[in-house]
Design an enzyme around this catalytic site. Structure first.
Site, PDB file in Angstrom:
ATOM      1  N   ASP A 114       9.199  -0.505  12.990  1.00  0.00           N
ATOM      2  CA  ASP A 114       8.799  -0.331  11.600  1.00  0.00           C
ATOM      3  C   ASP A 114       8.805  -1.729  10.971  1.00  0.00           C
ATOM      4  OD1 ASP A 114       8.446   0.811   8.996  1.00  0.00           O
ATOM      5  OD2 ASP A 114      10.601   0.566   8.680  1.00  0.00           O
ATOM      6  N   ASP A 172      14.363   2.071  10.002  1.00  0.00           N
ATOM      7  CA  ASP A 172      15.534   1.990   9.131  1.00  0.00           C
ATOM      8  C   ASP A 172      16.297   3.304   9.084  1.00  0.00           C
ATOM      9  OD1 ASP A 172      13.913   2.316   5.864  1.00  0.00           O
ATOM     10  OD2 ASP A 172      13.998   3.627   7.582  1.00  0.00           O
ATOM     11  N   ASP A 221      11.972   7.036   8.543  1.00  0.00           N
ATOM     12  CA  ASP A 221      11.349   7.008   9.856  1.00  0.00           C
ATOM     13  C   ASP A 221      11.971   8.038  10.794  1.00  0.00           C
ATOM     14  OD1 ASP A 221       9.528   4.874   9.348  1.00  0.00           O
ATOM     15  OD2 ASP A 221      11.231   3.506   9.404  1.00  0.00           O
TER      16      ASP A 221
END
Length: 662
Positions: free
Chosen positions: A365, A559, A563
């Site tokens: 991410d 995180d 996600d």
């Protein structure tokens, strides 16, 4: 909730809120097969308590060996029995007890059964020193194994020791010490210098520095100020701070981590399961071979005596004990988990160390993972008669109910007081932005996608950066550019993965394509996909999973808050900064507690070292035992060689397994 900003590939602008629901992630794992004799003790290891019985046993055993001939020549060898039988019972009681209990439960063939039959047989043919030696050296092997386990547990113990003992609660003008689990949400607690922060909360008075090393491994104290969040387990270093509790102790991040650590051993690696199954078949085969060695040669070989071949069979039983494998393999994985914990990497079970070995694709991410996720207002561009301060005030008010870092950065830049009652009909539109009413005006804040959805005309396209567009009553009001920075070790993280042979690195983000491409190029990431809605990220992972080989795995690093669906879908999910995120604890397989992306490569390195040591132990143990089994059948090996082949191999395997903790 987390929000990412992006635009459709067919559109022109960028920036958009990406709102996720937190999905709980459940991995289907096989139940842990508990062994009665698993060499693992749940109580606190005390070296003194373990050594004292050994001293007593040796005080009986050593004189018995030295004066064996004299003792043997006593009436009915009573002197020999008086020394060796107590030593045998003291050294072998746990083995005898476990073997008897397992037989009563119908589980006959295990290492304790082999040792019991072999040593009782040795006593029966009057080989008392050898019988005691088997049990004694096995007990010494267990002691070394316990020391190794204790070292590994001490690596994890830092997490367990952060549990606070008390909380200073402010009630009616006085301080009262109470257990942390009795404090309620909203209560005010006082933390003095040197004390542990007992519960998660927000600082309402005072500034200080906090030591987070027990949680994250970071040695540099962190400065905390009014309004900032602090977590249970941090140690207050300087000033007195007052904290408003935001979570009950059982719901705090540290409580979940403690539970995770205590239950990590239930998730066994495939190699551990293989050895468990191997021992189930291996042990009865050895028993029947030994039985054949004891019975058949005297029947078919002229001159062969029953006592000689029974002795060889007993030697074979001792040599064949799978203790080295049964002890060292779980210890190797346990050491890997402990060694990772020392480096600020929390692994939920040894099965995930195995999975990491097969990772050839790592997906990141962007916001909060490769970048700091600490946003600042970099530029304000008003339009259609609005001024900068007016546009900033408008954005701050419409974002007043959002906890996303972008919203916080806008409110911080504004700095003024916001009346929550001004904002009505507040609505977060997942993947687009926010819509609300201010003084009977409909205000939207979000991405270019949101503007186009609402058919709001604007000319500011092809903007680079994280951008919040605003419109009032369907009239474009301008945009605000938000800046974010790469983490210091982000580039190092990608390069380290490349050096380790990871074939592909990918970045998935909701941000616009221009930003994503620039960051990917700066970091050396192989591929990036931008402007993704939450469900599109899951689709992207699905595509990657379908393209990797059968024996290759995909890891996703995020995180852990928004996600969660992607972390859940990847072969191994890695959460950054898990202490601040419930979803990270619940969803991820591995939690990087230092927030450093470079720890991903370190986790893979630890996993590979663990696997290497485990297979070294397997190969070494089987090779040595194979040689000595042959020597035992031929009559070359004595019971003392059998003791080395059993306990010696176990000790060497244990010492090798402890290397993974370094």
């Amino acid at each position: 909730m987390k929000r990412k900003l992006h635009s459709e590939s067919s559109g022109c602008c960028n920036g958009e809120h990406e709102h996720h629901e937190n999905h709980n992630h459940v991995h289907n794992h096989e139940e842990n097969h508990n062994h009665d004799h698993n060499h693992e003790h749940d109580g606190e290891f005390n070296l003194k308590n373990e050594v004292l019985p050994l001293v007593v046993i040796l005080s009986l055993y050593v004189p018995g060996v030295i004066f064996e001939d004299q003792l043997h020549n006593t009436f009915y060898s009573i002197g020999e029995y008086l020394l060796f039988i107590p030593a045998y019972l003291l050294s072998g009681w746990s083995v005898l007890h476990t073997a008897g209990r397992n037989i009563l439960r119908g589980r006959i063939f295990d290492e304790t059964f082999l040792m019991t039959v072999a040593t009782l047989g040795a006593i029966a043919i009057h080989k008392l020193p050898e019988a005691v030696g088997v049990m004694l050296f096995y007990k010494i092997g267990e002691l070394f194994q316990d020391i190794a386990v204790s070292r590994s547990r001490n690596s994890i113990k830092a997490l367990l020791e952060v549990r606070p003992d008390y909380a200073n609660i402010q009630t009616e003008g006085e301080l009262k010490k109470v257990p942390p689990d009795t404090v309620n949400i909203g209560d005010i607690i006082l933390v003095k210098p040197g004390e542990k922060i007992p519960l998660d909360g927000e600082i309402i008075d005072g500034n200080s520095q906090v030591d987070t090393s027990a949680l994250t491994g970071e040695s540099v104290p962190r400065t905390v100020r009014l309004g900032e969040t602090v977590l249970a387990g941090m140690i207050n270093k300087m000033g007195v701070i007052s904290i408003r509790v935001t979570k009950l102790f059982d719901d705090s991040s540290i409580a979940k981590i403690l539970d995770l650590v205590q239950n990590a051993k239930s998730k066994k690696a495939e190699t551990e399961k293989f050895i468990t199954k191997f021992a189930r078949y291996y042990t009865p085969i050895v028993v029947f071979i030994s039985l054949a060695v004891a019975i058949l040669p005297p029947l078919f070989i002229s001159g062969a005596t029953s006592s000689e071949w029974i002795y060889r069979a007993l030697i074979l039983l001792v040599i064949s004990c799978p203790c080295g494998l049964v002890i060292s393999i779980p210890l190797g994985y346990f050491g890997g988990v402990g060694g990772a914990a020392r480096r600020g990497i929390l692994v939920k079970g040894s099965t995930f160390l195995d999975t990491l070995n097969a990772v050839n694709t790592v997906v990141f991410d962007k916001t909060g993972t490769l970048t700091h996720g600490v946003f600042k207002v970099a530029k304000i561009v008003p339009s259609n008669g609005y001024v900068e301060q007016g546009l900033l005030e408008l954005a701050a008010k419409v974002e007043s109910h959002s906890n996303h870092p972008i919203a916080q950065s806008i409110r911080k830049a504004y700095g003024g007081k916001i009346d929550d009652f001004e904002v009505r009909d507040y609505e977060e539109i997942a993947g687009y932005g926010i819509k609300a009413k201010l003084e009977n005006r409909v205000v939207i804040a979000g991405s270019d996608r949101l503007l186009r959805r609402e058919n709001i005309a604007h000319d500011n396209c092809q903007l680079e950066g994280t951008v919040i567009h605003l419109a009032v009553d369907n009239i474009y009001a301008g945009y605000i550019v938000i800046a974010d920075e790469l983490k210091e070790d982000a580039r190092q993280a990608i390069h380290a993965l490349k050096r380790m042979g990871v074939e592909k690195t990918v970045m998935l983000t909701g941000d616009n394509q221009a930003i994503a491409s620039r960051i990917a190029q700066q970091l050396g990431i192989d591929a990036c996909e931008a402007e993704l809605l939450p469900e599109e990220k899951v689709n992207a992972i699905e595509k990657l999973l379908s393209t990797v080989g059968k024996h290759n795995k995909v890891a996703f690093v995020g995180d852990g808050i928004n996600d969660a669906p992607v972390i859940a879908r990847a072969d191994v999910g890695i959460a950054m900064g898990g202490l601040g995120s419930d979803a990270a604890i619940e969803t991820a397989d591995i939690v990087i507690m230092t927030d450093a992306p470079s720890k991903v490569a370190e986790a893979i390195q630890i996993a590979r070292k663990t696997r290497q040591i485990v297979w070294q132990n397997i190969g070494f143990a089987l090779a040595i035992k194979g040689v000595f089994i042959g020597l035992g059948i031929l009559g070359v090996a004595t019971m003392w060689e059998a003791v080395f082949a059993d306990v010696g191999v176990a000790l060497l395997a244990i010492f090798n397994a402890t290397r993974v903790m370094k």
